[in-house]
Write an enzyme that holds these catalytic residues in place. Structure first.
Site, PDB file in Angstrom:
ATOM      1  N   SER A 241     -32.000  75.938 -66.694  1.00 52.27           N
ATOM      2  CA  SER A 241     -30.685  75.405 -66.313  1.00 52.27           C
ATOM      3  C   SER A 241     -29.577  76.126 -67.064  1.00 52.27           C
ATOM      4  O   SER A 241     -29.781  76.594 -68.190  1.00 52.27           O
ATOM      5  CB  SER A 241     -30.637  73.909 -66.652  1.00 52.27           C
TER       6      SER A 241
ATOM      7  N   TYR B 200     -31.188  67.212 -73.195  1.00 50.70           N
ATOM      8  CA  TYR B 200     -31.781  67.768 -71.966  1.00 50.70           C
ATOM      9  C   TYR B 200     -31.736  69.294 -72.034  1.00 50.70           C
ATOM     10  O   TYR B 200     -32.762  69.960 -71.872  1.00 50.70           O
ATOM     11  CB  TYR B 200     -31.043  67.265 -70.718  1.00 50.70           C
TER      12      TYR B 200
ATOM     13  N   LYS C 259     -34.803  72.418 -72.373  1.00 52.17           N
ATOM     14  CA  LYS C 259     -34.939  73.609 -71.527  1.00 52.17           C
ATOM     15  C   LYS C 259     -34.949  74.868 -72.408  1.00 52.17           C
ATOM     16  O   LYS C 259     -35.733  75.784 -72.199  1.00 52.17           O
ATOM     17  CB  LYS C 259     -33.786  73.684 -70.516  1.00 52.17           C
TER      18      LYS C 259
HETATM   19  C1  WQD Z   1     -19.787  68.575 -62.056  1.00 54.48           C
HETATM   20  C2  WQD Z   1     -18.293  68.385 -62.293  1.00 54.48           C
HETATM   21  C3  WQD Z   1     -17.792  66.712 -63.925  1.00 54.48           C
HETATM   22  C4  WQD Z   1     -19.425  63.385 -61.543  1.00 54.48           C
HETATM   23  C5  WQD Z   1     -25.256  68.820 -64.424  1.00 54.48           C
HETATM   24  C6  WQD Z   1     -26.245  69.077 -65.492  1.00 54.48           C
HETATM   25  C7  WQD Z   1     -26.931  70.385 -65.265  1.00 54.48           C
HETATM   26  C8  WQD Z   1     -27.478  70.480 -63.870  1.00 54.48           C
HETATM   27  C9  WQD Z   1     -26.405  70.154 -62.844  1.00 54.48           C
HETATM   28  C10 WQD Z   1     -29.815  70.037 -64.148  1.00 54.48           C
HETATM   29  C11 WQD Z   1     -17.940  68.218 -63.747  1.00 54.48           C
HETATM   30  C12 WQD Z   1     -17.298  66.283 -62.549  1.00 54.48           C
HETATM   31  C13 WQD Z   1     -19.047  64.632 -62.016  1.00 54.48           C
HETATM   32  C14 WQD Z   1     -18.438  62.431 -61.200  1.00 54.48           C
HETATM   33  C15 WQD Z   1     -16.729  64.005 -61.807  1.00 54.48           C
HETATM   34  N1  WQD Z   1     -28.587  69.627 -63.734  1.00 54.48           N
HETATM   35  N2  WQD Z   1     -17.716  64.930 -62.132  1.00 54.48           N
HETATM   36  N3  WQD Z   1     -17.119  62.777 -61.345  1.00 54.48           N
HETATM   37  O1  WQD Z   1     -22.388  68.259 -65.396  1.00 54.48           O
HETATM   38  O2  WQD Z   1     -21.862  70.475 -64.222  1.00 54.48           O
HETATM   39  O3  WQD Z   1     -24.233  69.767 -64.500  1.00 54.48           O
HETATM   40  O4  WQD Z   1     -25.893  68.881 -63.162  1.00 54.48           O
HETATM   41  O5  WQD Z   1     -30.148  71.124 -64.491  1.00 54.48           O
HETATM   42  O6  WQD Z   1     -27.955  70.443 -66.200  1.00 54.48           O
HETATM   43  O7  WQD Z   1     -25.524  69.170 -66.723  1.00 54.48           O
HETATM   44  O8  WQD Z   1     -22.783  68.557 -62.900  1.00 54.48           O
HETATM   45  O9  WQD Z   1     -22.210  67.202 -60.936  1.00 54.48           O
HETATM   46  O10 WQD Z   1     -22.443  66.035 -63.179  1.00 54.48           O
HETATM   47  O11 WQD Z   1     -20.469  67.536 -62.750  1.00 54.48           O
HETATM   48  O12 WQD Z   1     -15.523  64.296 -61.929  1.00 54.48           O
HETATM   49  O13 WQD Z   1     -18.722  61.274 -60.773  1.00 54.48           O
HETATM   50  O14 WQD Z   1     -17.881  67.186 -61.643  1.00 54.48           O
HETATM   51  O15 WQD Z   1     -16.837  66.377 -64.929  1.00 54.48           O
HETATM   52  O16 WQD Z   1     -16.678  68.845 -63.962  1.00 54.48           O
HETATM   53  P1  WQD Z   1     -22.714  69.266 -64.343  1.00 54.48           P
HETATM   54  P2  WQD Z   1     -22.027  67.246 -62.410  1.00 54.48           P
END
Ligand code: WQD
Length: 344
Positions: free
Chosen positions: A124, A148, A152
């Site tokens: 990741s 997490y 990895k």
């Molecule tokens: C994306 C953007 C949030 C939810 C995660 C894991 C990573 C991978 C992918 C496994 C950010 C914003 C999010 C919400 C929001 N998974 N957001 N409201 O954090 O980039 O990555 O998932 O491998 O390991 O860390 O993905 O979709 O949670 O967030 O504003 O309800 O959307 O702040 O900018 P992230 P995400």
């Protein structure tokens, strides 16, 4: 000979099973179904019209895993199995070290005992330290900011040590950015249990009426509109990257590492607008405080995967949202596929 797919009932695993079967591979899936259901295996069989031998096995149960290897002749392993919620990992780190690191140690030991020394590993972008530009090459500084991501990173290091100890190992480490979307059939997709942690499934459930409003975590980042920017990659493009990595491990030894992303970044508000266009409706949202652990910008430099694997992400953000929306519409508000299968 067959490919063993650990975690093959999950979001990326099930989509990769479809690509493997469509590419003529035989495969076997082991999955403990802790965050997935048999429904996705059944859907993979329907979509491909092929059988998928399945074992409900937890990688922490080394004996059961070993018996799967006694019944099949594996050429390679694609290793997805693990837990992956960043927030949960800070609340329950032991669960993450047990499942992800211990589970992988068991898998590697069983593989070694059966002389199966080729692996594609699901890593990741969270293994990277935040960088000022937000653009990540495989040479970027490593340094996960949550348990997490640290699991990895630990697994990547143990795989490198394994290869250094015996150069018959052939390992490809794939660092995913933000996988979203669904198979074009609308029959499988992201099926998170409970309230989604990730942005896209959350937006999709607001669009379908299952959730009331999207919470935008912060609008004071130094980005195009102040909201977080990420590299969203279609899950089918990602799955096809695993087929390319499988070819790589078949023909070369040692460890290779690749970013699987599009090389483009989209903000939270841009994703909401893209989904509004696709779903043809307004999607309500409210601005909230930043989420702990979030970075402003993170997206891939995917040139190494293009040059060495011949892999490029071809599906754009509209198609990602269209496929995610088709999948979401297939299940009435209130039920996801796994809930449907358990209920009816
Ligand atoms: C994306 C953007 C949030 C939810 C995660 C894991 C990573 C991978 C992918 C496994 C950010 C914003 C999010 C919400 C929001 N998974 N957001 N409201 O954090 O980039 O990555 O998932 O491998 O390991 O860390 O993905 O979709 O949670 O967030 O504003 O309800 O959307 O702040 O900018 P992230 P995400």
């Amino acid at each position: 000979m067959a490919i063993l797919v650990t975690g093959g009932a999950g979001f990326i695993g099930s989509h990769t099973c479809i690509e493997l079967l469509n590419s003529g591979y035989d495969l076997v899936v082991v999955d403990n179904l802790s965050n997935s259901s048999m429904a996705s295996i059944k859907k993979v069989e329907e979509i491909t019209a092929k059988k998928v031998p399945f074992y409900n096995v937890d990688l922490l149960d080394k004996d059961s895993l070993g018996s799967v290897f006694l019944h099949h002749d594996f050429e390679s392993v694609i290793h997805f199995a693990g837990v992956k919620a960043v927030g949960e990992s800070t609340q329950n780190p032991l669960k993450y070290y047990q499942n992800n690191v211990m589970g992988t140690l068991n898998l590697c030991e069983v593989m070694q005992n059966h002389k199966v020394l080729k692996m594609v590993f699901s890593s990741s972008a969270t293994v990277y330290s935040p960088s000022a530009s937000g653009i990540m090459t495989e040479e970027n500084l490593l340094g996960a900011s949550n348990p997490y991501g640290r699991t990895k990173l630990m697994i990547e290091e143990l795989l490198k040590d394994l290869s250094a100890s015996n150069n018959n190992w052939s390992i490809s480490i794939l660092r995913y950015f933000n996988p979203i979307g669904a198979h074009s059939s609308g029959q499988i997709g992201e099926d998170p249990k409970g309230t989604p942690n990730n942005l896209l499934p959350y937006i999709a459930q607001v669009a379908s009426g299952k959730l009331p409003i999207v919470r935008v975590y912060g609008i004071d980042y130094d980005t195009i509109d102040g909201t977080g920017v990420r590299d969203y990659v279609h899950v089918v493009d990602l799955a096809k990257g695993h087929i390319k990595a499988l070819d790589k491990v078949k023909t070369s030894n040692g460890v290779s590492i690749y970013n699987l992303g599009t090389g483009k970044g989209y903000s939270v508000l841009e994703m909401i607008r893209a989904f509004e266009r696709v779903a043809d409706r307004k999607i309500p949202y409210k601005i909230e405080a930043r989420r702990d652990g979030d970075v402003a910008i993170c997206y891939a430099d995917p040139s190494k995967a293009m040059l060495e694997l011949g892999w490029v992400a071809v599906r754009d953000i509209e198609e990602m949202c269209e496929d995610a929306w088709r999948w979401q519409k297939n299940y009435p508000e209130g039920y996801t596929m796994s809930e449907m299968m358990n209920k009816f």
